[in-house]
Design an enzyme around this catalytic site. Structure first.
Site, short mmCIF file in Angstrom:
data_model
loop_
_atom_site.label_atom_id
_atom_site.label_comp_id
_atom_site.label_asym_id
_atom_site.label_seq_id
_atom_site.Cartn_x
_atom_site.Cartn_y
_atom_site.Cartn_z
N GLU A 183 33.69 39.75 30.54
CA GLU A 183 33.30 38.34 30.35
C GLU A 183 33.99 37.45 31.38
OE1 GLU A 183 32.29 36.97 26.53
OE2 GLU A 183 32.08 38.99 25.75
C1 LIG Z 1 33.91 47.96 28.68
C2 LIG Z 1 33.03 46.95 29.34
C3 LIG Z 1 32.14 46.21 28.59
C4 LIG Z 1 31.30 45.27 29.22
N1 LIG Z 1 30.36 44.60 28.47
C5 LIG Z 1 29.41 43.83 29.12
C6 LIG Z 1 28.29 43.30 28.41
O1 LIG Z 1 28.16 43.45 27.18
N2 LIG Z 1 27.35 42.61 29.11
C7 LIG Z 1 27.44 42.41 30.45
O2 LIG Z 1 26.54 41.77 31.03
N3 LIG Z 1 28.51 42.89 31.17
C8 LIG Z 1 29.48 43.62 30.53
N4 LIG Z 1 30.53 44.16 31.24
C9 LIG Z 1 30.64 43.90 32.69
C10 LIG Z 1 31.85 43.05 33.06
O3 LIG Z 1 31.64 41.73 32.64
C11 LIG Z 1 32.09 43.21 34.57
O4 LIG Z 1 32.59 44.52 34.77
C12 LIG Z 1 33.04 42.18 35.12
O5 LIG Z 1 32.46 40.90 35.07
C13 LIG Z 1 33.48 42.47 36.57
O6 LIG Z 1 32.40 42.83 37.38
P1 LIG Z 1 32.49 44.18 38.28
O7 LIG Z 1 32.90 45.27 37.34
O8 LIG Z 1 31.23 44.33 39.01
O9 LIG Z 1 33.69 43.94 39.26
P2 LIG Z 1 33.60 43.27 40.72
O10 LIG Z 1 32.80 42.02 40.66
O11 LIG Z 1 33.23 44.29 41.71
O12 LIG Z 1 35.13 42.87 40.95
C14 LIG Z 1 36.15 43.78 41.36
C15 LIG Z 1 37.44 42.99 41.58
O13 LIG Z 1 37.25 42.03 42.61
C16 LIG Z 1 37.57 40.74 42.15
N5 LIG Z 1 36.70 39.74 42.77
C17 LIG Z 1 35.34 39.75 42.88
N6 LIG Z 1 34.91 38.65 43.49
C18 LIG Z 1 36.00 37.91 43.78
C19 LIG Z 1 36.22 36.66 44.42
N7 LIG Z 1 35.21 35.91 44.88
N8 LIG Z 1 37.50 36.20 44.55
C20 LIG Z 1 38.52 36.93 44.07
N9 LIG Z 1 38.38 38.12 43.45
C21 LIG Z 1 37.14 38.60 43.31
C22 LIG Z 1 37.37 40.79 40.64
O14 LIG Z 1 38.09 39.79 39.96
C23 LIG Z 1 37.88 42.19 40.33
O15 LIG Z 1 39.28 42.19 40.24
C24 LIG Z 1 31.40 45.06 30.62
C25 LIG Z 1 32.34 45.80 31.36
C26 LIG Z 1 33.12 46.74 30.75
C27 LIG Z 1 34.06 47.56 31.60
#
Ligand SMILES: Cc1cc2nc3c(=O)[nH]c(=O)nc-3n(C[C@H](O)[C@H](O)[C@H](O)COP(=O)(O)OP(=O)(O)OC[C@H]3O[C@@H](n4cnc5c(N)ncnc54)[C@H](O)[C@@H]3O)c2cc1C
Length: 379
Positions: free
Chosen positions: A363
């Site tokens: 989230e």
């Molecule tokens: C157990 C679990 C349950 C989930 N449930 C849901 C759900 O019900 N519905 C749903 O839609 N999603 C869900 N998610 C998805 C979750 O919200 C995302 O994993 C999360 O928002 C991060 O996205 P990403 O994994 O693609 O990481 P990325 O976006 O690839 O980020 C990787 C890292 O880079 C950092 N980063 C990225 N962009 C920037 C920036 N511009 N500046 C600084 N740092 C940055 C991030 O903070 C993070 O530390 C779930 C994830 C998990 C693991």
């Protein structure tokens, strides 16, 4: 300003606490170890009216407020992080946007079953190439006559497979960027909709986290949630509310780990004394409780702002950032104070530490919360 819990919320708190102790705690270890979705707990929560706490009675809900709802998420998460997120995703991410953005027909059709817990809800925004950058949606929705045709996939969806109703985001017009994203209410049974890979996770292992696959899924045009092109705003507003739920989950995990640690250090003896008699133990506990109490005030404040219909986006981001980082710190200290035993699965603190980590990621990561807070400071 009034920091006293009123009679109504005190009663709710004690009801949720006894439900958590009697129904949720006994299953928490098994649910984690077997990576098993606690179907029976969800059914019991439904019977207690806990799956529609902030939904008005006219739509089958308990007619409560957001403060009461976060108290429920906190109470469940104190003993089981998995149960906390199932409740939060269902309420904040599925029932809430249908209540806030749905047409009268959509509300009549979907809310009573969700609020009574006859149906479970989920929210699908994240994709392999659209995580933090949620605007990079690749799932498409094309209007053909009286229905939209959805194609694409979603990743990491909480409650996937067990949920009956999904709030899904897709591109209706790629050329318009974020203004080309729309929201839809998708039902489990719609042909072409299937559940893909289930994630093997570090924590909240009883919660189902799976891929969603859409292959020419025909969604009635009547299931468009909000106007076409307004989906991104709906997702962001929904996540503002969801973040209060995750902050409450983090708060519960931190308090649960403290409670376990207090009991343990009173019992465990070294050097002829209980661990509780060492000043290091006392100071660690004081720091853990002080931060957790500060987190609680932020979480309750964000919920009260939402209840008072005041802006709460920054309050929710602040509560989530602080509560999740506190949960990580406090659960790590709880393991340390348990010594070698804390590292074993005999004690619940290692599970709480694993569960706490995700609260800093989903989230919106902690980095996203910092973006929201600082953007408001520097505007
Ligand atoms: C157990 C679990 C349950 C989930 N449930 C849901 C759900 O019900 N519905 C749903 O839609 N999603 C869900 N998610 C998805 C979750 O919200 C995302 O994993 C999360 O928002 C991060 O996205 P990403 O994994 O693609 O990481 P990325 O976006 O690839 O980020 C990787 C890292 O880079 C950092 N980063 C990225 N962009 C920037 C920036 N511009 N500046 C600084 N740092 C940055 C991030 O903070 C993070 O530390 C779930 C994830 C998990 C693991």
């Amino acid at each position: 300003m009034d920091f006293q819990t009123d009679k109504e919320h005190s009663l709710l708190m004690s009801m949720y606490a006894s439900f958590a102790e009697e129904e949720v705690k006994p299953l928490a270890k098994e649910v984690d170890e077997e990576e098993r979705f606690p179907v029976e707990t969800v059914e019991k929560m439904a019977r207690y009216g806990m799956l529609g706490i902030p939904i008005p009675k006219e739509f089958g809900g308990a007619g409560g407020d957001n403060l009461g709802y976060v108290m429920a998420v906190e109470a469940m998460s104190k003993v089981c992080g998995t149960t906390g997120v199932i409740l939060s995703a269902h309420t904040s991410l599925c029932a809430a946007p249908i209540y806030e953005f749905g047409t009268p027909e959509q509300k009549q059709k979907y809310l009573p079953a969700l609020a009574k817990g006859e149906k479970l809800g989920a929210f699908g925004l994240t994709e392999p190439n659209a995580g933090t950058d949620a605007a990079g949606q690749q799932t498409t929705a094309e209007l053909k006559g009286d229905h939209y045709v959805l194609n694409g996939s979603k990743l990491f969806i909480t409650n996937a497979g067990y949920a009956d109703v999904y709030v899904i985001f897709a591109m209706t017009d790629k050329s318009k960027g974020t203004r080309g994203i729309s929201a839809f209410i998708v039902e489990k049974e719609m042909p072409g909709f299937s559940i893909g890979k289930k994630e093997e996770k570090m924590g909240i292992r009883g919660s189902a986290t799976c891929e969603l696959i859409f292959e020419n899924v025909k969604v009635p045009a009547a299931n468009l949630l909000g106007a076409e092109g307004k989906g991104f705003g709906i997702a962001m507003k929904t996540l503002d509310g969801g973040r209060i739920g995750i902050a409450a989950q983090a708060l519960g995990l931190a308090q649960g780990a403290i409670d376990e640690t207090v009991a343990y250090v009173k019992e465990r003896k070294q050097f002829g004394k209980s661990l509780a008699q060492f000043q290091n133990t006392q100071f660690q506990l004081a720091d853990m409780q002080a931060k957790t109490d500060a987190a609680r005030l932020l979480v309750y404040k964000a919920a009260c702002c939402k209840d008072a219909k005041l802006p709460y986006s920054v309050e929710a981001a602040t509560a989530k950032l602080f509560a999740s980082e506190t949960a990580m710190e406090v659960t790590t200290k709880a393991v340390q104070l348990h010594g070698g035993y804390g590292y074993t699965r005999e004690y619940p603190v290692e599970r709480m530490m694993r569960d706490a980590k995700i609260t800093e990621i989903y989230e919106g990561t902690s980095e996203v919360q910092r973006m929201v807070i600082s953007a408001n400071m520097l505007k």
